[in-house]
Structure formats: structure tokens, C-alpha cells
Design an enzyme around this catalytic site. Structure first.
Site, short mmCIF file in Angstrom:
data_model
loop_
_atom_site.label_atom_id
_atom_site.label_comp_id
_atom_site.label_asym_id
_atom_site.label_seq_id
_atom_site.Cartn_x
_atom_site.Cartn_y
_atom_site.Cartn_z
CB SER A 143 -0.79 0.10 0.99
OG SER A 143 -1.59 1.26 1.40
CE1 TYR A 157 -4.01 -2.13 4.88
CE2 TYR A 157 -3.19 0.00 4.49
CZ TYR A 157 -4.03 -1.25 4.13
OH TYR A 157 -4.08 -1.28 2.85
P1 NAP Z 1 -11.54 -5.89 0.52
O1 NAP Z 1 -12.34 -5.60 -0.45
O2 NAP Z 1 -11.84 -5.50 2.02
O3 NAP Z 1 -11.31 -7.60 0.52
C1 NAP Z 1 -10.29 -8.12 1.20
C2 NAP Z 1 -10.39 -9.52 0.80
O4 NAP Z 1 -9.53 -10.37 1.77
C3 NAP Z 1 -11.62 -10.32 1.00
O5 NAP Z 1 -11.53 -11.26 -0.31
C4 NAP Z 1 -11.56 -10.93 2.28
O6 NAP Z 1 -12.30 -12.20 2.29
C5 NAP Z 1 -10.11 -11.23 2.21
N1 NAP Z 1 -9.32 -11.56 3.62
C6 NAP Z 1 -9.56 -10.74 4.81
N2 NAP Z 1 -9.06 -11.26 5.76
C7 NAP Z 1 -8.54 -12.71 5.31
C8 NAP Z 1 -7.68 -13.56 5.95
N3 NAP Z 1 -7.35 -13.57 7.14
N4 NAP Z 1 -7.51 -14.60 5.39
C9 NAP Z 1 -7.97 -14.70 3.77
N5 NAP Z 1 -8.56 -13.98 3.21
C10 NAP Z 1 -8.88 -12.68 4.03
O7 NAP Z 1 -10.19 -5.23 0.27
P2 NAP Z 1 -9.28 -4.70 -0.93
O8 NAP Z 1 -9.38 -3.00 -0.76
O9 NAP Z 1 -9.55 -5.17 -1.95
O10 NAP Z 1 -7.68 -4.87 -0.48
C11 NAP Z 1 -7.06 -5.89 -0.94
C12 NAP Z 1 -5.51 -5.63 -0.70
O11 NAP Z 1 -5.22 -4.29 -1.24
C13 NAP Z 1 -5.26 -5.55 0.90
O12 NAP Z 1 -3.94 -6.04 1.07
C14 NAP Z 1 -5.33 -4.18 1.07
O13 NAP Z 1 -4.48 -3.88 2.26
C15 NAP Z 1 -4.64 -3.59 -0.25
N6 NAP Z 1 -4.77 -2.12 -0.20
C16 NAP Z 1 -6.35 -1.63 -0.60
C17 NAP Z 1 -6.35 -0.44 -0.92
C18 NAP Z 1 -7.68 0.23 -1.11
O14 NAP Z 1 -7.83 1.56 -1.06
N7 NAP Z 1 -8.64 -0.41 -1.26
C19 NAP Z 1 -5.32 0.48 -0.82
C20 NAP Z 1 -3.95 -0.04 -0.70
C21 NAP Z 1 -3.76 -1.18 -0.39
P3 NAP Z 1 -14.00 -12.17 2.66
O15 NAP Z 1 -14.54 -11.88 1.47
O16 NAP Z 1 -14.17 -13.58 3.19
O17 NAP Z 1 -13.96 -11.30 3.71
#
Ligand code: NAP
Length: 248
Positions: A143, A157
Site C-alpha cells: 500500500s 496497517y
Molecule cells: P476488501 O475489499 O476488504 O477485500 C479483502 C479480501 O481479503 C476479501 O476477499 C477477504 O475475504 C480477504 N481476507 C481478509 N482477511 C483474510 C484472512 N485472514 N485470510 C484470508 N482472506 C482474508 O479489500 P481490498 O481493498 O480489495 O484490499 C485488497 C488488498 O489491497 C489488501 O491487502 C489491502 O491492504 C490492499 N490495499 C487496498 C487499498 C484500497 O484503497 N482499497 C489501498 C492500498 C492497499 P472475505 O470476502 O471472506 O472477507
């Protein structure tokens, strides 16, 4: 035979977009998820409806036995993986450090850091040419927070993502001679559910005008960078940290 890509947290957001794009590029896809079985099933159904091959597996990446079972299931049901996307990640409600409990910090670190280490370990054990593997690519989802620190929101985080950056740099060097490339993307503000889990569902809407590109990113825009780093198009990149952040 199609290459196999495992995407942790592939049921929603960036992971789901990566799974759909990977399938459209010809990968056989395994997605893991924590709780949302219905969301994972929808990703798999959509891939199959377009003629692709996919599998959803429930596994908590912070639990070693779950990670071992996840990779064994992929071995058994699909075959040897060519690419791992360490995408599963969590944040907690926005808070100042002085209000953070040990349990909260441990939960963030165990999913984002320990989970990424364990999945990378299982991938290296299978991909390393020293162990009889055929090489492969690991893409970690870090991130921009790793550089910005997320003050007043979630320093825990941000620090977990700094650990993911360092994992990327160190592991890339460790396995470079074994046919494995390790890179990371550092997304900025991307429109997914994760912001609601921080207790701030309006965060994307509120902050996007202040970003250099004037808007938030989409999960698909991050997915394209992930697919590039996983592919031979990026054959001379390893240990790279690619910001996908609209200039943030
Ligand atoms: P999201 O929409 O909240 O989705 C999170 C995903 O991770 C879901 O599939 C969830 O499964 C799964 N998950 C959570 N905890 C887990 C665990 N302990 N074991 C296995 N799976 C788990 O998140 P996102 O925004 O797409 O983020 C994806 C990645 O991008 C993350 O690493 C996040 O830190 C990074 N990121 C996101 C952003 C942003 O602005 N969105 C920015 C920078 C980095 P369930 O569906 O079963 O809950």
C-alpha cells in the site's frame, strides 16, 4: 496447460478483479477467502461462465494450518502454481496509536504480515528450481500507506505494509537465482469495501478530489499492474515496488 494463479482474498475488491482479469488472460485461478463464501462463489461462477477454470477455498491466511491446507488443495485439485498474489489484507477502525489494543495490532500484523510470509513460503517451496519447481512469480499487495504512515487512521496497517515492502525486497534477492521473481504493487485509494471496515465508508468520496489524478482508482486498474508483474512482460523486474496510486 494453463498456468495456475492463486490469489489470496480473491472474493472481493482488488483480489476479485485480479481473479477475473487473470482468468480472461488464460490463467486457471484459485481464490481464497476468509468468510464471504457467497462472494467467492460469484467470482468462480463468473469465471466459469466465460469458459475459464476457477476454484474457491476458505482459508485464514494468518493461520499456518489453513495456509498449508490451502496450498495442498490447489496442488491436488489444480496442480502446481505459477503465480501467487498475496492480496488478503485487513485494516481496523480509524484510531490514534494511543488507543490501539495489543489484540488489534496483532490481528493486523498476523493477517497482513504473517499471512504474506506463510503464503510466500508455501509458494517458494513449490516454485524454487532448487526444489525441483519450475520457477514462478509472487506479487505482494502492499500500500502507499507504507510510505505515508496513515497518521490518525491506522499506523498499524501502514507499518504492516512496510513489512510487506521489505519482504518483497529481501525475498526477491533470496530466490532470484531459483527462477522466482517477487514484486509488489502499492495501491493508493481504491474504491473497495475496505474503507467501510475502517469505519469510514465515505473516505474514497471525500479524498478523491485531493489526489493528483483527481479520482480514486478502480480495483481493475490495480489488477492490471498485478497481472503485468506476474507475467513475463516484466521479466527483468524483481524486488520492485510499483505505486498504483494516481500520483498520491
Ligand atoms: P476488501 O475489499 O476488504 O477485500 C479483502 C479480501 O481479503 C476479501 O476477499 C477477504 O475475504 C480477504 N481476507 C481478509 N482477511 C483474510 C484472512 N485472514 N485470510 C484470508 N482472506 C482474508 O479489500 P481490498 O481493498 O480489495 O484490499 C485488497 C488488498 O489491497 C489488501 O491487502 C489491502 O491492504 C490492499 N490495499 C487496498 C487499498 C484500497 O484503497 N482499497 C489501498 C492500498 C492497499 P472475505 O470476502 O471472506 O472477507
Amino acid at each position: 496447460m494453463a498456468d495456475i494463479m492463486l490469489i489470496t482474498g480473491g472474493s472481493r475488491g482488488i483480489g476479485a478483479a485480479t481473479a477475473l482479469l487473470a482468468a480472461s488472460r488464460g490463467y486457471t485461478v484459485a481464490v481464497s477467502y476468509l468468510r464471504d463464501e457467497g462472494a467467492a462463489a460469484r467470482v468462480v461462477d463468473e469465471i466459469r461462465a466465460h469458459g475459464g477454470a476457477a476454484l474457491a477455498i476458505a482459508a485464514d491466511v494468518s493461520r499456518e494450518e489453513d495456509v498449508v491446507r490451502l496450498f495442498q488443495t490447489v496442488d491436488r485439485d489444480l496442480g502446481p502454481i505459477a503465480a501467487l498474489v498475496n492480496n488478503a489484507g485487513v485494516l481496523d477502525r480509524q484510531a490514534r496509536l494511543e488507543d490501539m489494543t495489543a489484540a488489534r495490532v496483532e490481528r493486523i500484523l498476523s493477517t497482513n504480515v504473517v499471512g504474506s510470509f506463510l503464503c510466500a513460503r508455501e509458494a517458494v517451496r513449490r516454485m524454487s528450481t532448487l526444489r525441483g519447481g519450475r520457477g514462478g512469480a509472487i506479487v505482494n499487495v502492499s500500500s502507499r500507506a507504507s510510505q505515508l504512515g496513515s497518521p490518525g487512521e491506522y499506523i498499524d496497517y501502514a507499518a504492516s505494509k512496510a513489512a510487506v515492502d521489505t519482504l518483497t525486497i529481501g525475498l526477491a534477492k533470496e530466490v532470484a537465482a531459483e527462477g522466482i521473481r517477487v514484486n509488489a504493487v502499492r495501491p493508493g485509494i481504491i474504491a473497495t469495501d475496505i474503507h467501510a471496515s475502517g469505519g469510514d465508508p465515505g473516505r474514497v468520496e471525500r479524498l478523491q478530489a485531493s489526489l493528483p489524478l483527481g479520482r480514486a482508482g478502480s480495483p481493475e486498474e490495480v489488477a492490471r499492474a498485478i497481472l503485468w508483474l506476474a507475467s513475463s512482460e516484466s521479466s527483468y523486474c524483481t524486488g520492485s515496488l510499483l505505486d498504483v496510486a494516481g500520483g498520491r
